[in-house]
Design an enzyme around this catalytic site. Structure first.
Site, PDB file in Angstrom:
ATOM      1  CG  HIS A 144      -7.213  -0.315   7.738  1.00 28.98           C
ATOM      2  ND1 HIS A 144      -6.055   0.394   7.894  1.00 28.98           N
ATOM      3  CD2 HIS A 144      -7.046  -1.055   6.609  1.00 28.98           C
ATOM      4  CE1 HIS A 144      -5.211   0.098   6.926  1.00 28.98           C
ATOM      5  NE2 HIS A 144      -5.781  -0.775   6.125  1.00 28.98           N
ATOM      6  CG  ASN A 170      -2.375  -0.242   0.827  1.00 25.23           C
ATOM      7  OD1 ASN A 170      -2.739  -0.160  -0.342  1.00 25.23           O
ATOM      8  ND2 ASN A 170      -3.211  -0.539   1.793  1.00 25.23           N
TER       9      ASN A 170
END
Length: 469
Positions: A363, A330
């Site tokens: 998240h 990421n």
């Protein structure tokens, strides 16, 4: 593969294909509007009336960025957007139906883009103020930043909902988006070739994901049979296929999301400007201006898509240390966290933990996210201790063996942490860790204490040798 994954993959494939057609629109204003309308359609397809959430966030952030003091607007954008993210994930407590999973992905990407844009605008304002206080030959980079980011209300709206990355990212700056619209880079970059180069790995990752999921379903780790009939060693071992499935799924999704960008030409820059993932060009801004203004030079330039490079599977799999391998995962989001969180915090021992906490909060609100991501802060000191004092500088076969040992413990640590990312709830996460006696936590603590004692003993021995000489 569940229905959510099928919808996700189908929409990404549509977005990749549509990237070819969006490049046919040579009139940039038309390209901007068509991309935004398709992006809104994608968000509506996955969200329905829940599209109101990203619309509200874009509206409020646009008002903050356009109307508030540019030198301080980022902190208000950050507070609002992350506060809304918490509300968004707890809407059921307010009598509002919980949004679909794909809307959550939209909201996550939007959070990075809008808060990141506020920081871009703030940095621009600060750079302009510094430039006014300096001589005319102020730093070129300051001048470039000052000239690059000053969006209006509708510019923010288009940036938020352009079809490129609206569902899953990768994160890219407003400047990168603006360059896609107003520079000739996408007309000359090898968009189709780069997309094919990335997509060739997709069948491998998808087949591995589907095969591993068939034999080792993640839900099995929540079943009564898993705890009543399986041994300690089997439960411990199960972290490996679980983490393998997770990696293959993420590799597949992130590669496809990169291809949405490459096919549309977004993120293409001349290689000579040394593009950085998430950031864009990092040097030679004078050359950048020349390429923009000279059609012949634009045709001859060599381009890459490093700006939107979000995953490096090889580095993620084989780099020995966790600290370094994280930089392969990421990558654009790592850049966002580094630039907008880590580097803006005071230099102290807690800023890594705070940055990890922000990542976990981004998240979701499930305890598993925090247990997984924040536990990294417990493992890193152990790894750093041994790499710095025992394995660093080793060469030959000894170095290879040391790298393998570090890699093995890194893989075990990540697998141990990652399973809580799937189990989600604090009950299921602690139930699993308790079933294997929190063995990795115990092992890390023991290794750390042994390492500290060994380092002190080595230093004491070296001091005694120096005295004897």
């Amino acid at each position: 593969m569940n229905n959510d994954d099928l919808i996700y993959a189908s929409l990404l494939l549509f977005s990749i294909t549509f990237g070819y057609f969006i490049r046919l629109f040579k009139e940039r204003e038309l390209r901007k509007w068509v991309s935004t309308l398709v992006g809104l359609l994608l968000v509506f397809v996955v969200s329905g009336f829940h599209i109101v959430h990203p619309l509200i966030c874009t509206l409020i952030n646009a008002l903050i960025i356009v109307n508030m003091d540019k030198t301080t607007c980022a902190k208000y954008s950050f507070a609002f957007q992350f506060g809304y993210l918490a509300f968004f994930r707890t809407t059921e407590y307010f009598g509002i139906p919980y949004p679909p999973a794909h809307t959550n992905l939209v909201q996550m990407v939007l959070t990075l883009k809008l808060v990141g844009l506020a920081f871009e605008v703030q940095d621009t304002a600060v750079a302009k103020a510094k430039a006014r206080d300096k001589s005319e030959d102020s730093d070129t980079n300051i001048q470039e930043v000052a000239a690059s980011v000053s969006p209006g209300f509708m510019d923010i709206f288009h940036y938020a909902f352009t079809h490129v990355g609206v569902l899953t990212g990768p994160f890219y700056t407003y400047r990168t988006y603006n360059d896609w619209l107003h520079t000739p880079f996408s007309d000359h970059a090898p968009c189709f070739e780069e997309t094919l180069r990335k997509l060739k790995w997709l069948p491998l990752f998808l087949s591995l994901f589907l095969t591993a999921t068939y034999f080792y379903p993640l839900q099995y780790a929540k079943s009564d049979e898993f705890y009543s009939e399986r041994s300690f060693w089997y439960r411990l071992w199960y972290t490996y296929p679980s983490f393998f499935i997770f990696r293959m799924r993420i590799y597949s999704g992130l590669i496809m999301s990169e291809c949405v960008c490459t096919m549309a030409g977004l993120g293409a820059y001349p290689v000579a400007t040394a593009p950085v993932a998430g950031q864009g060009p990092s040097k030679d801004f004078a050359l950048l201006r020349q390429v923009v203004s000279d059609p012949e030079q634009a045709k001859k330039a060599t381009y890459n898509f490093e700006t939107i490079h979000n995953i490096d599977p090889y580095g993620s799999e084989f780099i020995p240390t966790l600290r370094q391998s994280m930089k392969s995962w990421n990558i654009c989001i790592q850049y966002w966290l580094a630039v907008n969180v880590y580097k803006r915090l005071p230099r102290n021992a807690f800023r890594t933990t705070v940055t990890l906490f922000v990542s976990a909060f981004w998240h979701g609100i499930y305890a598993g996210y925090y247990l997984c991501i924040c536990t990294v802060a417990l493992y890193l000191p152990v790894e750093d201790l041994y790499v710095k004092h025992f394995t660093k500088g080793l060469g030959g076969m000894a170095g290879k063996i040391a790298d393998f040992v570090v890699w093995f413990f890194r893989l075990q640590a990540l697998s141990y942490m990652a399973i809580t990312f799937f189990l989600l709830t604090i009950h299921d996460s602690f139930k699993y860790w308790n079933s294997i006696y929190f063995c990795c936590h115990v092992l890390w603590a023991a290794f750390y204490m042994v390492g500290v004692v060994a380092v002190k003993a080595r230093k004491k021995s070296n001091m005694e040798k120096d005295k004897s000489i």
